[in-house]
Design a protein around this motif. Structure first.
Motif, short mmCIF file in Angstrom:
data_model
loop_
_atom_site.label_atom_id
_atom_site.label_comp_id
_atom_site.label_asym_id
_atom_site.label_seq_id
_atom_site.Cartn_x
_atom_site.Cartn_y
_atom_site.Cartn_z
N VAL A 315 10.64 -38.46 -5.34
CA VAL A 315 10.39 -39.83 -5.80
C VAL A 315 9.00 -39.96 -6.41
CG1 VAL A 315 10.20 -42.24 -5.08
CG2 VAL A 315 11.97 -40.77 -4.08
N ALA A 316 8.00 -39.39 -5.74
CA ALA A 316 6.61 -39.61 -6.14
C ALA A 316 6.24 -38.89 -7.43
CB ALA A 316 5.67 -39.17 -5.02
N LEU A 319 7.33 -40.65 -10.70
CA LEU A 319 6.57 -41.89 -10.85
C LEU A 319 5.13 -41.58 -11.26
CD1 LEU A 319 7.84 -43.97 -7.79
CD2 LEU A 319 8.49 -44.21 -10.21
#
Length: 424
Positions: A315-316, A319
């Motif tokens: 996820v990180a 992003l």
């Protein structure tokens, strides 16, 4: 001898000799440029995070958390000011893809492209979640087009050499001559014409050999527990392919959206400083979010990355990449896509082992990396060869990698071919 304008003492140099000279010179310059840019990258990494004997990822983990934030903020300010200056005092820097796909006669300015490339590797060295391959590709492309023009080649030949220079730059920094040649042919030129094939292979091989004394030889990644493919692994690869297509399409769309938000003028250095500092803050509890993605991919390939960390990074990292691109930073997406695919494969292996044991996590991480890369680059053959060259796994993972890349590419094209809904 060949002089500027390709005029030979006593007459015109024959076309085949001019072409051969341009091909050889493009390979040499791309190799030297790639080596020089990697030297800049290592210098910036050393200044940002100190000496490291076990790779950039280990240095980031060992660095004080405050240093991660400070290094990223300082790097963001430096590259932001640099790109602001390029915008203010030079013509726009063009991408190789745009020039090759545009009208004949398009050029890439060598000086501004080289300055942009240096800024790209400074950003990656500071810890930006971007790929380092964009810089050598751009410089190689600009050099190839410039050399072709100086050798008196026609516009179409200049386009071919420009594309070959891009592939050669990729080949130089990763020691992937076949992958670099395929990138030229599949992504940029979209042709298998004999002259293009010979030129692409020659420039990539020459560039890789020229860069050997500076960047070394060998595989980019180490992969543990490589064995002959099992039925479980092949079926798992087929299942992972569509999942990789979803991740790749989402990542590609996210990156494209972020690039469109990039500010200009005085807002650019402000945005890069703030965005890089935010990524540095995320790196305080999650240091693997920094850098181009090689470190988390390597950990996934050797089975040393925890599942919780893998979920967080899945996820990180995209992003963080979007945040860097949205601030106005420039860079590649190749290694970030490889990292996402490796994380996906690692998580997929953990779930698959509950259904059908026999698919090693490291092998499925390589499979996932190839599948995601094939979708983000829109180049299944290039992605397949790059991952096999990156990992040296051609004799063991060719079948499962092809299975995953095939299902990922088919899924991506099926999704992409759906008509848009008719508005009410």
């Amino acid at each position: 001898m060949i002089t500027v304008g390709a005029v030979w003492l006593g007459g015109r140099v024959p076309l085949p000799l001019r072409w051969a000279a341009a091909v050889a010179a493009t390979g040499v310059v791309a190799g030297l440029a790639g080596a020089a840019l990697m030297g800049v990258l290592r210098l910036v990494q050393h200044l940002a995070y100190g000496l490291f004997d076990h790779g950039f990822g280990a240095a980031v983990v060992a660095a004080d958390p405050a240093r991660r934030v400070a290094a990223m903020a300082a790097g963001g300010l430096a590259v932001g000011l640099g790109w602001w200056a390029l915008q203010r005092w030079t013509s726009p820097v063009r991408e190789a893809e745009d020039v090759v796909g545009g009208p004949l006669g398009g050029r890439m300015r060598l000086r501004s492209t080289a300055a942009d490339a240096v800024l790209q590797v400074v950003a990656v060295g500071a810890g930006a979640s971007l790929g380092r391959e964009g810089a050598p590709r751009q410089v190689g492309a600009a050099a190839g087009g410039w050399l072709a023009a100086r050798c008196g080649l026609e516009a179409q030949a200049q386009r071919v050499l420009l594309a070959c220079g891009a592939g050669a730059g990729l080949a130089a920094v990763y020691d992937v001559p076949l992958g670099g040649a395929l990138f030229t042919l599949e992504v940029l030129l979209t042709t298998l014409a004999p002259v293009a094939v010979l030129s692409a292979v020659a420039t990539s091989v020459i560039a890789a050999m020229v860069a050997w004394p500076f960047v070394g030889m060998g595989h980019v990644f180490t992969v543990s527990h490589l064995t002959s493919p099992t039925a479980s692994l092949v079926v798992a690869a087929v299942v992972v392919g569509p999942l990789a297509a979803g991740v790749g399409l989402a990542f590609r769309a996210l990156a494209g959206w972020a690039r469109r938000l990039a500010p200009r003028g005085w807002r650019l250095p402000v945005a890069t400083t703030l965005a890089f500092a935010v990524v540095g803050l995320v790196a305080v509890p999650l240091p693997q979010v920094l850098g181009n993605g090689r470190a988390p991919a390597e950990l996934a390939f050797v089975g040393q990355l925890g599942l919780v960390t893998a979920v967080l990074l899945l996820v990180a990292r995209p992003l963080a990449t979007a945040l860097c691109l949205g601030s106005g930073a420039r860079g590649g997406l190749l290694t970030p896509a490889v990292a996402l695919g490796a994380l996906l494969g690692l998580l997929g292996a953990a779930a698959w082992s509950q259904l059908w044991p026999g698919a090693p996590a490291s092998a499925l991480a390589v499979v996932g990396a190839a599948a995601v890369l094939s979708v983000t680059q829109r180049a299944p053959l290039t992605a397949t060869v790059l991952l096999l060259e990156f990992t040296g796994s051609a004799t063991t993972l060719l079948v499962p990698v092809l299975a995953a890349v095939t299902t990922a590419t088919a899924t991506a094209r099926l999704v992409g071919s759906r008509p848009s809904p008719t508005p009410p």
